[in-house]
Write an enzyme that holds these catalytic residues in place. Sequence first.
Site, PDB file in Angstrom:
ATOM      1  N   CYS B  87      56.378  63.224   7.906  1.00  0.00           N
ATOM      2  CA  CYS B  87      55.232  63.015   8.796  1.00  0.00           C
ATOM      3  C   CYS B  87      54.694  64.330   9.338  1.00  0.00           C
ATOM      4  CB  CYS B  87      55.612  62.089   9.943  1.00  0.00           C
ATOM      5  SG  CYS B  87      56.708  60.766   9.452  1.00  0.00           S
ATOM      6  N   CYS B 210      55.271  51.061  18.544  1.00  0.00           N
ATOM      7  CA  CYS B 210      55.279  51.743  17.239  1.00  0.00           C
ATOM      8  C   CYS B 210      53.870  52.103  16.799  1.00  0.00           C
ATOM      9  CB  CYS B 210      55.885  50.839  16.165  1.00  0.00           C
ATOM     10  SG  CYS B 210      57.456  50.127  16.620  1.00  0.00           S
ATOM     11  N   HIS B 336      48.409  56.428  12.121  1.00  0.00           N
ATOM     12  CA  HIS B 336      49.348  57.450  11.656  1.00  0.00           C
ATOM     13  C   HIS B 336      49.444  57.466  10.136  1.00  0.00           C
ATOM     14  CE1 HIS B 336      52.654  60.139  11.435  1.00  0.00           C
ATOM     15  NE2 HIS B 336      53.654  59.297  11.596  1.00  0.00           N
TER      16      HIS B 336
END
Lengths: 133, 388, 344
Positions: B87, B210, B336
């Site tokens: 990430c 999340c 994300h």
Amino acid sequence: MGIARYWREIPQRYNLIGTKCGSCGRVYFPPKAICPVCRRKSIGKMEEYKLKGTGTVETYTIIYTPPPHFEGEEPYAIALIKMDEGCYLMGEIVDCDFEDIHIGMKVEACFRRIEEDGTRGAIQYGYKFKKAE
Amino acid sequence: MRDVAIIGSGVTKFGELWEKSLADLVAEAGISAIMDAGIDGTDIDAMYIGGMSAGRFVGQEHLGALAAEVSGLSELHIPSTRVEAACASGGLALHSGYLAVASGMYDTVIVGGAEKMTDVAGKEATNILASAADREWEAFFGATFPGLYALLARYHMHKYGTTPEQLAAVAVKNHHNGSMNPKAQYRREITIEDVLNSTMVADPLHLLDCSPITDGAASAVITSVEKAKEYTDDIIKIKASAQASDSISLAGRSRFDALPATIEAAKRAYKQAGIEPSDIDFAEVHDCFTIAEIMAIEDLGFFKKGEGGKAAEEGLTALDGEIPINTSGGLKSKGHPVGATGIAQIHELLLQLRGKADKRQIEKAEIGLAHNVGGSGGTAVIHILEAI
Amino acid sequence: MEKVGIVGYGAYVPRYRIKAEEIARVWGKNGKSISAGLGVYEKSVPSMDEDTATISVEAARRAIKFSGVDPTEIGAVYVGSESHPYAVKPTATIVGEAIGATPDMTAADYEFACKAGTAAIQTCMGLVKSDMIKYGMAIGADVSQAAPGDALEYAASAGGAAYIIGKDNIIAEINETVSYTTDTPDFWRREGEPYPGHGERFTGEPAYFKQVLSATKKLMDKMGTKPSDYDYVVFHQPNGKFPMRAAKRLGFSKEQVEEGLLCPIIGNTYSGSTMIGLSAVLDVAKPGDRILATSYGSGAGSDSFDITVTDKIEGYPRNNIRKMIENKVYVDYALYMKYRGEFK
């Protein structure tokens, strides 16, 4: 996971074979080729070491959304365990009510089925943990 | 080493972009960065693109060449490199580009990040994300990515008394900020109750603790500060570009109330910039989970260890707070797309530093920090930008 | 003749239970009368991640821990089961590896319905007696199958026991063993079929009773003993009633059977049945106690053992299996089906 990959790790998965630094005595799991503390001094002195399998829950979680190889087994508990030898490892806690799991709980390793490659593939076994007897 | 500036950036819309392919996203972000920078493709000497797992998300490796082609740069045969740190791939692409420009090797470099995550089923996406963790010794035994952060959250709660409400406060704040970001995936306000009542994913983390699964890409153009003056008066200098690593497994570490890689990268970044945490006006931090933001604002030195939860709850990190955190909505609300996140953070810093963040513009935006994490802290990349 | 016997033993029963009444509820039967009729009140249920291999390993590890036997001195590992996780690929190699007995050992899986484990004990006795190996590990374990709704479902359960057979430090000497074997198709499972079939009442008289009574009588004839010479008797326990009836017909008392009779509280652990029952007896036996144990395997045959407990039993860590059985958690029928992996 491929067969060879599973087979290679049988000593670790079945019997918690790690390494012990011949220089400082620290125990590592999974095995390390070099001791990150002793560095050069440890080269050639990393010895096979079988963990006793007992430890203490450092932190834990209950997984409700599992990865594909754990589908159908949720919810299940995963803990970060401080082994009595000082190293940490991660594993599932079985045969324990979720309300009973707590930080500081003593656990011991047991032998369970981890995953299977469908109904036709190989079954992979390994360590999980339960409340110490 | 010479000073490096960012002269332009761009992001695609973040979300479930069913109509767009990975190549579409890369091209769109790249073109918008080039337009923003006011340069021509022929000005570009090299390209670095971050992507976590195009190979598994869309079956496409060799992202460097793909990105060069879809950006119309392949006939220039510029060096194009894919970098990967889960990430933190986007942040690492910028760090790589920074090194290339600072060293004098290249003058103008385009950096980017992209991830197309919705071409696989949700479960498969979750499985791919778990490859950012230690596959052999953690994921194999049933640990998921949210699970790893849940372990850290439980530890933080146990050690510092951090509460589920404090975790939720991070999500609420980030959704509020994201509601004002037209590029964000989720532009709706949520409440503490919404978070606490959402499905449990990995206790104590709920679904709304999340970050989501997102398609998106982001890009930025960097060049030397000297050369930047040829393109713009609005120069944003990279005051620091730092990276640190740690064990990929949680079990390989000795502390669980922090991400040591963040602490190390921050130390290096502050030293390079010659500033203190208190000099930072605002930050985009890696809130892949609410607990990650709480640990980040502690590890970056904005709040004392253990007080991050309280800071979130008391609004100290809100747009009008002591130090606004994740003005873009963060990973939580903005989305994300893992490889793109690090560069999208830079895009938000640019907007704020240039006073172009519209409704979410903060009052004092002179020095901003971007904090990008790979996996559960195996990699941390920090950039400090300043408008000069 | 040199003595051969049990050097160590360990048993394992999974933690989950389902009550016969709960199963009866689902199928619209009268649970109380079924329980009373079968003498089975609840049965063990394996967790989703337990199978014959994991149960065997747990039992074997206990046997090694309690006995202190060096696993590298175990020259043979035999696992008897009718629910081996693989049709082809031995459970015994998994066990051998997990207890640290590999690679200097021989291994094989046995199948003889519910008596494969005692057949493994006999094999180990032969290998030890002939000095081919120092110690042999004989395991009987099952996660037994029963078709949903079948009468077998009230009893088919999970568990296992492991015995280390050797000549040194014997805690219970095996004085003699005999077998009685015929071709009697009372119960079977065809290749590739998930559940066994059976001959209903045919499984009783011509099958179970014929073999169990014949083998036991044959043993007592050979040894010149009578039922009252034994402190305990253990029979294979497909339900709670058959072993009691067999005992009565042979002239054993209820008290001689009770200590080793676990079927009412854990069900029929198939290959584990006689062996776990024997472990419960060894858990409480005193030096000098004499035990008769007769297994039964459909198809059909019985192995009968005449055992005398030695002084060494006093140093052996005991009271294990009943304690383990007490630590239980009840599941309902839906969870039972989930744990059994019945939802495809």
